[in-house]
Write an enzyme that holds these catalytic residues in place. Structure first.
Site, PDB file in Angstrom:
ATOM      1  N   THR A  13      -8.115  10.526  -5.892  1.00  0.00           N
ATOM      2  CA  THR A  13      -8.972   9.634  -6.661  1.00  0.00           C
ATOM      3  C   THR A  13      -9.890   8.925  -5.668  1.00  0.00           C
ATOM      4  OG1 THR A  13      -7.334   7.872  -6.508  1.00  0.00           O
ATOM      5  CG2 THR A  13      -7.244   9.266  -8.471  1.00  0.00           C
TER       6      THR A  13
ATOM      7  N   HIS B 247      -0.561  13.874   2.454  1.00  0.00           N
ATOM      8  CA  HIS B 247      -0.593  12.704   3.330  1.00  0.00           C
ATOM      9  C   HIS B 247       0.776  12.568   3.997  1.00  0.00           C
ATOM     10  CE1 HIS B 247      -1.828   8.804   4.803  1.00  0.00           C
ATOM     11  NE2 HIS B 247      -0.653   8.341   4.427  1.00  0.00           N
TER      12      HIS B 247
ATOM     13  N   THR C  72       7.164  20.275   9.001  1.00  0.00           N
ATOM     14  CA  THR C  72       7.896  21.440   8.476  1.00  0.00           C
ATOM     15  C   THR C  72       8.087  21.288   6.959  1.00  0.00           C
ATOM     16  OG1 THR C  72      10.068  20.460   8.892  1.00  0.00           O
ATOM     17  CG2 THR C  72       9.136  21.835  10.644  1.00  0.00           C
TER      18      THR C  72
ATOM     19  N   ARG D 241     -11.743  13.237   6.762  1.00  0.00           N
ATOM     20  CA  ARG D 241     -12.927  12.474   6.352  1.00  0.00           C
ATOM     21  C   ARG D 241     -12.639  11.770   5.034  1.00  0.00           C
ATOM     22  NH1 ARG D 241     -16.266  11.345  10.019  1.00  0.00           N
ATOM     23  NH2 ARG D 241     -17.854  10.968   8.435  1.00  0.00           N
TER      24      ARG D 241
ATOM     25  N   GLU E 162      -9.940   6.041  -4.608  1.00  0.00           N
ATOM     26  CA  GLU E 162      -9.261   5.139  -3.673  1.00  0.00           C
ATOM     27  C   GLU E 162      -8.432   5.957  -2.675  1.00  0.00           C
ATOM     28  OE1 GLU E 162      -6.395   1.173  -3.770  1.00  0.00           O
ATOM     29  OE2 GLU E 162      -6.930   2.177  -5.637  1.00  0.00           O
TER      30      GLU E 162
HETATM   31  C1  GAR Z   1      -0.745  16.841   8.472  1.00  0.00           C
HETATM   32  O1  GAR Z   1       0.379  16.140   8.917  1.00  0.00           O
HETATM   33  C2  GAR Z   1      -1.361  16.137   7.289  1.00  0.00           C
HETATM   34  O2  GAR Z   1      -0.426  15.559   6.435  1.00  0.00           O
HETATM   35  C3  GAR Z   1      -2.172  15.077   7.970  1.00  0.00           C
HETATM   36  O3  GAR Z   1      -2.733  15.703   9.095  1.00  0.00           O
HETATM   37  C4  GAR Z   1      -1.875  16.764   9.518  1.00  0.00           C
HETATM   38  C5  GAR Z   1      -2.678  18.029   9.584  1.00  0.00           C
HETATM   39  O4  GAR Z   1      -1.949  19.082  10.137  1.00  0.00           O
HETATM   40  N1  GAR Z   1      -3.190  14.570   7.102  1.00  0.00           N
HETATM   41  C6  GAR Z   1      -3.686  13.350   7.176  1.00  0.00           C
HETATM   42  O5  GAR Z   1      -3.351  12.542   8.018  1.00  0.00           O
HETATM   43  C7  GAR Z   1      -4.738  13.021   6.119  1.00  0.00           C
HETATM   44  N2  GAR Z   1      -5.213  11.697   6.286  1.00  0.00           N
HETATM   45  P1  GAR Z   1      -2.446  20.581   9.948  1.00  0.00           P
HETATM   46  O6  GAR Z   1      -3.925  20.627  10.338  1.00  0.00           O
HETATM   47  O7  GAR Z   1      -1.604  21.367  10.896  1.00  0.00           O
HETATM   48  O8  GAR Z   1      -2.235  20.965   8.504  1.00  0.00           O
END
Ligand code: GAR
Length: 197
Positions: free
Chosen positions: A148, A116, A179, A98, A150
């Site tokens: 932040t 990210h 991983t 979100r 943004e």
């Molecule tokens: C992870 O790859 C994370 O970096 C990404 O979602 C996945 C969640 O995996 N996050 C985003 O895309 C944020 N915008 P998880 O639920 O197994 O931790």
């Protein structure tokens, strides 16, 4: 203790890595850090059951039950405050899908971290692995950063790099990156705790 409140939307594998790290004596004794809650915006998030099995308190703030982003974020802030009444802990976004309002971010200023799945500032937003492959990138990775207002910006705390190999699909690349996420996210949080943030 330093409450750690982890926000998830799905599998929660990064949340699992952080919960496991926080079970170590070092986290409990040196940083007095403790995972106070795992909160999901989706009632069906897989990670909720795992957290509950570990004895970690869980909560759901279903975004579909709120008429606006502001209303959802207010409810989310209240849920966090139940587990971190003094507002001294860290809010850890772990696959939390979100977009947060500036008001929410300001309220938790300097105490929200995100992971990210790209080498920021490249590829903010969604579909990072597909976009990296399509762009012909030789490397991909993940970034832990302070949140932040943004989206997917903010000071970078930690990064990991992986190669993009011939024949990679978004799925094979995502698995390789994930991983690494499990290594850098606990490390970044430990450094923040050590720095007294
Ligand atoms: C992870 O790859 C994370 O970096 C990404 O979602 C996945 C969640 O995996 N996050 C985003 O895309 C944020 N915008 P998880 O639920 O197994 O931790």
């Amino acid at each position: 203790p330093r409450p750690l409140v982890i926000l998830i939307s799905g599998t929660g594998s990064n949340m699992q890595a952080i919960v496991r790290a926080a079970q170590q004596r070092r986290w409990r004794e040196r940083y007095r850090a403790e995972v106070a809650a795992v909160i999901s915006n989706r009632p069906d998030a897989k990670g909720l059951a795992w957290a509950a099995e570990q004895g970690v308190p869980t909560a759901v703030v279903d975004h579909q039950a709120y008429p606006s982003r502001e209303a959802f974020d207010d409810a989310l802030a209240q849920a966090i405050a139940r587990f971190d009444p003094h507002g001294r802990g860290l809010v850890i976004l772990a696959g939390f899908m979100r977009i947060l309002t500036p008001g929410f971010v300001q309220h938790h200023e300097g105490r929200i971290v995100n992971i990210h799945p790209s080498l920021l500032p490249a590829f903010p937003g969604l579909h990072t692995h597909r976009r990296a492959i399509e762009a012909g990138c030789r490397f991909a990775g993940a970034t832990v950063h302070l949140v932040t207002a943004e989206l997917d910006h903010g000071p970078i705390l930690e990064q990991a790099v992986v190669p993009i190999l011939p024949g990679d699909t978004p799925e094979t690349l995502a698995a390789r990156v994930l991983t690494q996420e499990h290594l850098i996210y606990p490390r970044a949080i430990e450094r923040l705790l050590g720095a007294g943030v």
